[in-house]
Design an enzyme around this catalytic site. Structure first.
Site, short mmCIF file in Angstrom:
data_model
loop_
_atom_site.label_atom_id
_atom_site.label_comp_id
_atom_site.label_asym_id
_atom_site.label_seq_id
_atom_site.Cartn_x
_atom_site.Cartn_y
_atom_site.Cartn_z
N GLU A 57 27.02 70.11 24.25
CA GLU A 57 28.39 70.29 23.75
C GLU A 57 29.31 69.31 24.46
OE1 GLU A 57 31.17 74.01 22.45
OE2 GLU A 57 30.41 74.06 24.50
N GLY A 79 31.19 74.91 33.92
CA GLY A 79 30.89 76.17 34.61
C GLY A 79 29.64 76.82 34.06
N MET A 138 27.17 77.10 29.93
CA MET A 138 27.02 76.66 28.54
C MET A 138 26.18 77.65 27.77
SD MET A 138 27.63 74.53 26.16
CE MET A 138 27.02 74.74 24.49
N GLU A 139 26.62 77.95 26.52
CA GLU A 139 26.11 79.08 25.75
C GLU A 139 24.91 78.76 24.87
OE1 GLU A 139 29.65 77.39 23.24
OE2 GLU A 139 29.15 77.66 25.34
N GLU A 145 29.48 83.68 28.35
CA GLU A 145 28.41 82.98 27.64
C GLU A 145 27.65 83.89 26.69
OE1 GLU A 145 28.73 79.91 27.82
OE2 GLU A 145 30.04 80.01 29.56
N HIS A 194 29.45 84.36 23.47
CA HIS A 194 29.25 83.20 22.60
C HIS A 194 28.02 83.35 21.71
CE1 HIS A 194 32.25 80.22 23.39
NE2 HIS A 194 31.99 80.10 24.67
#
Length: 959
Positions: free
Chosen positions: A191, A325, A327-328, A362, A365
């Site tokens: 992303e 921090g 990521m999903e 996360e 998400h």
């Protein structure tokens, strides 16, 4: 995704997930689609000149966004990363759906060698010509025959590239074992626009497809990806090939894979999903808390959203080198080590809260963002605002002992700081190029997004809001959405067409709704135009200032944009539909009113002593109490401050000081209100008091105004002295009490409050004499480390313990303490080492530089370092990223002289567009410095007069 800065700080404060809730204190202590390719989408950025491919031929597409003529259905992706030569090769077969006859396929690839490109068509295999256009990261695959609408085709591409040196794409990472051995791994961060650097693909969120992935590795490593591994095949040469199950339909930015020597621990949720935590072998014993939290939170979301989590497993991996921090990635969420690893003996209350919030973000998400995805990055807030908001909803229910509501207001205050500048942007705003897309990952998308959702939830009622968002998720599963889809889902939730008979909450709520009066402007949701209301909050930047004037029973209301600028023109023409809430001295009842016009009038049933609008700050707006309004509130706070909630008090502190900046309120009024803080004990009000008062002396530190600076410091210490003296040097109490203790003792020690300095010095010496083996109460370690790092021998000892510690939360606190030392040679060395990345991680460089910039002994060093290493840092961290924004605004936001403004303008003005001249954060830096100059020129004499007057008053009282 959650940025490291967003996850871990108060605005511009030192960032680390671990110190996330002490960060606001550190902030204030050391702050304040060509026709041959078919359809094109509207408002697309075009190439300025006809695009020419690298071989000199015309490139057949001149838009940055891909055409919609051909879309991917399935990727078969085989990869072979080599962790010795630090490169990778691969082959991808992409099954295509053709929507219009064409002889051209346009897709993305960035900085890779492409070979063996074939078309697999019904009539056989054909070699395709390849054109490359690096400026837009695009490939054109040209066929000598037409691809026919409605038919299925496949393209085959082989590719090779180096593992990235940055923190995005398919990149190399490393860690050092306790014995000093350096081990290498490879992981992904796609992303927003970095999947194209790992394999050729249609790298836009609306091009959803299924992915079947195979990874070749050495036996000493493992490979993990979005889906479970279904088999491993032995290859010649002793290599292994792991085959992973096919994913659900998803966007390219959610694809993930890791090749490493990680270990894992696992549990299964009540719904049968396998949860695993992956970490480097020597830190696997720090994963138990995260594992339990992930199990509990995934079960919560499964029930709350009434949609089963669709994958058989969810992995959470702690990555040693990680820029953001967390990521999903669907089924394989990735985190900074500080965001996942918890040691019950060494981690603090704020660490526990921070880690739980990041996991909650996360996992939210997995539904908001993964299952339902924004159509384009202009609506990123539909992902990030919701995930930020759901952190608080989920933890309030699953971890009530964390008192997460105590910390929500800080998100809205942070958003307002950016949103009060003319360089702000609407929550939903047009973006085209990768830098603009990266810039969307900011406080407006995350924090303002969360705050307007909170306001809407309060407006519609929590029950109606939950029903609406569940309807949204069910209606658009595996699809892409825009703003209006959400508003439609939250409108007419009890219409017979959409009544979810299988969901008990829905039917019970709607039965109850039928019995309610339809007269209320607030409650009759089927009469509300949610889109009309919320478009005013998402399609225009900024936020409203509501002016309230009480005359007898009459309350006169007016709205305008709150804007920190000399030029009033940017605030003209703005109008919001504002869900007002208020309470009065006559009743605890919360009254509600939807303000749709520039002005309006309310009538109270009786005259009152005071009125407080924006109850508990459920709304994203500020309030100015005209006439005698502020005086009546100051009187209330001085005599009976608990008549209002802690959040109401924090809201008033914030509003009154912010109104000084636009000259609606005099500084003396704000300071008179602050006097009540000597009796305040609630964390949000106390920390907001610090957040407004400390930046006043931080501005003076860079103006050589020692006398006034020290007077202001003494005033703040005096104000909070009783509360500081009440703090015990242990880990007792609730999470909020423990976070507040850390905050207060750190402040007191930094401000040289003798009882604190003496105690911290004693504890540091005892800890040092024990060679670091003595167990310190976790919540007071930051204060102890800061005092210890003031002397060279203490700094050196702290650094040695930092180098060898495996506890990430402890390392984070040590790093911050070292960065606020007065030892300038150490500060400079620390920034240099963070850039090199061998002794200190390069991922921590931005935090170190910003911490040094808040240090009165280091701000010039940080500014010089930023300028000298600008080109290196934008390559490492990427233009437009929240990390670069954090660096720019964090280093400059306490400057308040014309000389520094000129210096900042000269440097950033010398940049080209390719090196960042067009970034929004640079405009924000200019505006913030200009606002600081205006504020100090006008208010420093007033501050001096008020402090002198108070000192005389205190002197006479003492007599």
């Amino acid at each position: 995704m959650i940025s490291a800065e967003t996850a871990c700080r108060g605005r511009s404060g030192p960032a680390s997930v671990v110190t996330m809730l002490v960060a606001p204190l550190l902030l204030v202590l050391f702050v304040p689609f060509s026709p041959s390719c078919g359809a094109q989408l509207p408002n697309q950025a075009k190439a300025k000149d006809p695009p020419i491919a690298t071989n000199g031929q015309p490139f057949p597409w001149d838009r940055m966004r891909l055409p919609t003529t051909v879309t991917p259905l399935h990727y078969d992706l085989a990869l072979h990363p080599n962790l010795t030569t630090l490169d990778f090769t691969g082959v991808v077969r992409i099954e295509l759906d053709v929507h219009e006859d064409t002889n051209t396929v346009i897709l993305h690839a960035k900085q890779m060698q492409i070979s063996d490109v074939f078309l697999l068509a019904p009539e056989g295999i054909k070699r395709l010509q390849v054109l490359e256009y690096p400026r837009f990261h695009q490939l054109a695959l040209l066929s000598d025959s037409m691809l026919i609408k409605g038919r299925k085709y496949e393209v085959h591409l082989a590719f090779a590239a180096n593992l990235s040196d940055s923190f995005h794409g398919f990149y190399k990472g490393s860690y050092r074992t306790s014995s000093g051995e350096v081990r290498v791994l490879a992981s992904t961060q796609f992303e927003a626009t970095f999947a194209r650097g790992a394999f050729p693909c249609f790298d836009e969120p609306a091009f959803k497809a299924n992915f079947t992935i195979r990874i070749i590795r050495e036996p000493r490593h493992i490979a993990i990806s979005n889906m479970p591994m279904v088999k491993t095949v032995e290859l010649p040469g002793g290599l292994l090939e792991d085959h992973f199950d096919t994913t659900v339909k998803m966007s390219t930015y959610l694809v993930a894979y890791i090749v490493s020597d990680f270990k894992s621990v696992s549990k299964t949720t009540q719904h049968g999903v396998k949860i695993s935590i992956y970490a480097v072998p020597e830190k696997i014993d720090q994963t138990a808390f995260a594992l339990d939290a992930a199990v509990k939170l995934l079960d919560f979301y499964d029930d709350y959203f009434d949609i089963p989590y669709p994958l058989p497993k969810q992995d959470l991996a702690a990555i040693p080198d990680f820029q953001s921090g967390a990521m999903e990635n669907w089924g394989l969420t990735t985190y900074r080590e500080t965001g996942l690893l918890f040691d019950p003996e060494k981690s603090s209350a704020s660490d526990k809260l921070g880690i739980t919030k990041v996991i909650a973000h996360e996992l939210a998400h997995q539904w908001f963002g993964n299952l339902v995805t924004m159509e384009w990055w202009n609506d990123l807030w539909l992902n990030e605002g919701f995930a930020k908001f759901m952190e608080f909803i989920s933890l309030d229910i699953t971890y009530p002992e964390l008192h997460v509501d105590d910390f929500f207001l800080a998100k809205c205050f942070e958003a307002m700081e950016v949103d009060s500048l003319s360089s702000s942007h609407p929550v939903s705003t047009p973006v085209e190029n990768p830098t603009q897309i990266q810039e969307m990952f900011d406080d407006v998308s995350y924090d303002k997004g969360a705050c307007i959702l909170n306001m809407l939830r309060d407006f519609l009622t929590p029950e109606a809001f939950e029903i609406g968002i569940v309807r949204y998720l069910k209606r658009y599963s595996y699809q892409n959405t825009v703003n209006s889809h959400l508003w439609e889902s939250l409108t007419n939730i009890c219409s017979s067409d959409d009544l979810d008979e299988g969901r008990l909450k829905h039917t019970e709520f709607c039965s109850k709704r039928k019995t309610q009066s339809r007269a209320s402007k607030w409650y009759s949701g089927d009469e509300l135009d949610v889109r009309a209301i919320m478009d005013t909050w998402t399609l225009q930047e900024g936020f409203p200032l509501v002016t309230v004037e009480v005359r007898g029973r009459e309350v006169r209301l007016s709205q305008e944009r709150y804007l920190k600028t000399d030029d009033p023109s940017p605030s003209e023409g703005f109008l919001w539909q504002i869900p007002l809430t208020y309470k009065t001295s006559a009743s605890n009842t919360v009254h509600r009113f939807l303000l749709k016009t520039k002005t309006d009038v309310l009538f109270l049933p009786e005259e009152v002593d005071w009125v407080k609008f924006n109850v508990d700050m459920s709304g994203y707006y500020m309030v100015h109490y005209a006439g005698e309004g502020w005086n009546s509130i100051i009187k209330l706070l001085q005599h009976n401050h608990t008549a209002l909630s802690g959040n109401d008090r924090a809201n008033l502190i914030h509003n009154v000081f912010q109104l000084v900046s636009i000259e609606k309120v005099g500084l003396d009024t704000a300071l008179e209100l602050s006097l009540y803080l000597s009796r305040e004990t609630k964390i949000m009000a106390v920390t907001q008091g610090f957040g407004e008062l400390v930046p006043l002396y931080k501005l003076m530190e860079k103006r050589d105004m020692k006398v006034l600076e020290n007077q202001m410091k003494s005033y703040i210490v005096d104000l909070f002295q009783d509360l500081i003296d009440q703090q015990e040097w242990n880990d007792s109490g609730s999470v909020s009490q423990r976070v507040l203790r850390s905050y207060l003792l750190l402040f007191a020690c930094v401000r040289n409050y003798a009882p604190c300095v003496n105690k911290a010095t004693q504890l540091f010496n005892q800890w040092k004499d024990s060679d670091g083996t003595m167990s310190l109460p976790v919540d007071i370690t930051m204060a102890v480390f800061v005092i210890g790092a003031r002397k060279p021998e203490g700094w050196d000892f702290l650094f040695e313990k930092y180098r060898h510690s495996l506890q990430m939360s402890v390392k984070s606190r040590m790093k911050t303490a070292m960065a606020v030392s007065p030892l300038q040679d150490k500060l400079k060395w620390m920034m240099e080492q963070s850039l090199i990345g061998e002794i200190m991680k390069t991922q921590d460089l931005p935090d170190v530089v910003v911490s040094v910039s808040k240090n009165p002994h280091g701000y010039q060093l940080a500014w010089d370092f930023l300028r000298a290493n600008w080109h290196t840092m934008i390559k490492k961290f990427d233009l437009g990223s929240s990390t670069i924004s954090h660096l720019v605004t964090g280093v400059t936001n306490q400057y308040s002289t014309r000389e520094m403004l000129d210096e900042v303008r000269n440097f950033f003005g010398s940049l080209t567009e390719e090196t960042g001249s067009e970034m929004r954060c640079i405009q924000q830096a200019y505006e913030t410095i200009e606002d600081n100059i205006r504020w100090t020129d006008k208010n420093l004499p007033l501050l001096q007069a008020w402090l002198d007057k108070r000192n005389r008053r205190v002197y006479h009282e003492d007599l």
